[in-house]
Scaffold this motif. Structure first.
Motif, PDB file in Angstrom:
ATOM      1  N   GLN A 171       0.827  -1.202   0.000  1.00 52.04           N
ATOM      2  CA  GLN A 171       0.000   0.000   0.000  1.00 52.04           C
ATOM      3  C   GLN A 171       0.867   1.260   0.000  1.00 52.04           C
ATOM      4  OE1 GLN A 171      -2.307  -0.766   3.525  1.00 52.04           O
ATOM      5  NE2 GLN A 171      -3.980  -1.718   2.377  1.00 52.04           N
ATOM      6  N   GLU A 172       1.923   1.244   0.791  1.00 55.57           N
ATOM      7  CA  GLU A 172       2.832   2.401   0.832  1.00 55.57           C
ATOM      8  C   GLU A 172       3.490   2.610  -0.524  1.00 55.57           C
ATOM      9  OE1 GLU A 172       3.455   4.638   3.173  1.00 55.57           O
ATOM     10  OE2 GLU A 172       2.272   3.764   4.786  1.00 55.57           O
ATOM     11  N   ARG A 173       3.903   1.524  -1.177  1.00 52.24           N
ATOM     12  CA  ARG A 173       4.517   1.640  -2.509  1.00 52.24           C
ATOM     13  C   ARG A 173       3.518   2.191  -3.529  1.00 52.24           C
ATOM     14  NH1 ARG A 173       9.444  -0.383  -2.823  1.00 52.24           N
ATOM     15  NH2 ARG A 173      10.102  -1.976  -1.349  1.00 52.24           N
ATOM     16  N   ALA A 174       2.291   1.676  -3.466  1.00 51.04           N
ATOM     17  CA  ALA A 174       1.272   2.159  -4.396  1.00 51.04           C
ATOM     18  C   ALA A 174       0.966   3.633  -4.154  1.00 51.04           C
ATOM     19  CB  ALA A 174      -0.001   1.320  -4.256  1.00 51.04           C
TER      20      ALA A 174
ATOM     21  N   LEU B 168       1.534   6.726  -6.763  1.00 54.73           N
ATOM     22  CA  LEU B 168       0.456   7.650  -7.141  1.00 54.73           C
ATOM     23  C   LEU B 168       0.848   9.105  -6.869  1.00 54.73           C
ATOM     24  CD1 LEU B 168      -2.726   5.743  -5.925  1.00 54.73           C
ATOM     25  CD2 LEU B 168      -2.012   6.180  -8.286  1.00 54.73           C
ATOM     26  N   ARG B 169       1.488   9.362  -5.724  1.00 61.55           N
ATOM     27  CA  ARG B 169       1.899  10.733  -5.411  1.00 61.55           C
ATOM     28  C   ARG B 169       2.942  11.227  -6.425  1.00 61.55           C
ATOM     29  NH1 ARG B 169       1.550   8.682  -0.045  1.00 61.55           N
ATOM     30  NH2 ARG B 169       3.803   8.298  -0.019  1.00 61.55           N
TER      31      ARG B 169
ATOM     32  N   ALA C 149       2.464  14.244  -9.086  1.00 68.29           N
ATOM     33  CA  ALA C 149       3.424  15.354  -9.160  1.00 68.29           C
ATOM     34  C   ALA C 149       3.957  15.498 -10.587  1.00 68.29           C
ATOM     35  CB  ALA C 149       4.565  15.128  -8.182  1.00 68.29           C
ATOM     36  N   ARG C 150       4.195  14.369 -11.256  1.00 71.06           N
ATOM     37  CA  ARG C 150       4.658  14.427 -12.649  1.00 71.06           C
ATOM     38  C   ARG C 150       3.599  15.077 -13.531  1.00 71.06           C
ATOM     39  NH1 ARG C 150       3.405  12.052 -16.866  1.00 71.06           N
ATOM     40  NH2 ARG C 150       2.273  10.364 -15.883  1.00 71.06           N
ATOM     41  N   LYS C 151       2.334  14.708 -13.319  1.00 70.79           N
ATOM     42  CA  LYS C 151       1.243  15.289 -14.105  1.00 70.79           C
ATOM     43  C   LYS C 151       1.105  16.793 -13.827  1.00 70.79           C
ATOM     44  CE  LYS C 151      -1.514  11.073 -14.404  1.00 70.79           C
ATOM     45  NZ  LYS C 151      -2.711  10.377 -13.915  1.00 70.79           N
TER      46      LYS C 151
ATOM     47  N   TYR D 210      10.693  16.269  -5.419  1.00 68.75           N
ATOM     48  CA  TYR D 210       9.543  15.648  -4.760  1.00 68.75           C
ATOM     49  C   TYR D 210       9.593  14.131  -4.935  1.00 68.75           C
ATOM     50  CZ  TYR D 210       4.749  14.542  -3.488  1.00 68.75           C
ATOM     51  OH  TYR D 210       3.649  14.006  -2.889  1.00 68.75           O
ATOM     52  N   ALA D 211       9.888  13.683  -6.147  1.00 67.44           N
ATOM     53  CA  ALA D 211       9.954  12.242  -6.407  1.00 67.44           C
ATOM     54  C   ALA D 211      11.047  11.599  -5.557  1.00 67.44           C
ATOM     55  CB  ALA D 211      10.204  11.982  -7.893  1.00 67.44           C
TER      56      ALA D 211
END
Length: 170
Positions: free
Chosen positions: A49-52, A56-57, A61-63, A97-98
């Motif tokens: 769940q943490e990886r997913a 997503l975050r 951020a990329r979007k 951020y990534a």
């Protein structure tokens, strides 16, 4: 007969105590293993769940960075040095951020692994804390001595001693 029966009873009691101790140890091992499996599975789910969530975050951020870049391109009539700096800033912010998200994910994964190791130690501790009382094994020599003593006592009680010769007869 009483000595033999007592010895056999002691052997059976010692075996029953050994069986009970073994059963208790097995039950504790099984419970500790089952608990470890369930808690480890829960931690594995949490890690996925943490990886997913991190993925997503980062994707969001990329979007956002791409949308900001596209908006800047669309509103800019001339691509100058300041425009390039703006696009580079969007890219730098996204990469920062990534990186932060990936670092946080790494720390979370490390913490989950340490928790798993702790769970393994707890399971081992549960098994190792099972009391193992010493099992008193019966003394065969004592039983034989008791049987011989009882036989001599019976012989003494049931024989008649001749007062003149000192010999015993039944």
């Amino acid at each position: 007969v009483q000595g033999v029966v007592g010895y056999v009873g002691q052997v059976q009691a010692a075996q029953a105590q050994a069986d009970a101790t073994s059963a208790n140890l097995k039950a504790t091992r099984d419970a500790a293993a089952a608990d470890l499996v369930h808690k480890t599975a829960d931690l594995n789910v949490r890690e996925r769940q943490e990886r997913a969530a991190a993925t997503l975050r980062i994707d969001d951020a990329r979007k956002t960075s791409a949308q900001a870049s596209a908006t800047a391109r669309a509103s800019s009539e001339s691509a100058g040095l300041s425009f390039d700096a703006l696009l580079a800033d969007y890219e730098t912010q996204y990469l920062g951020y990534a990186d932060a998200q990936l670092a946080q994910l790494g720390w979370t994964s490390d913490q989950i692994e340490r928790t798993k190791e702790g769970l393994k130690s707890q399971a081992e501790g549960r098994v190792n804390s099972v009391p193992r009382p010493p099992i008193q094994t019966p003394n065969l020599l004592g039983a034989i001595t008791g049987v011989v003593g009882a036989g001599l006592n019976a012989y003494d009680r049931f024989t008649i001693r001749d007062p003149i010769t000192g010999q015993r007869t039944l």
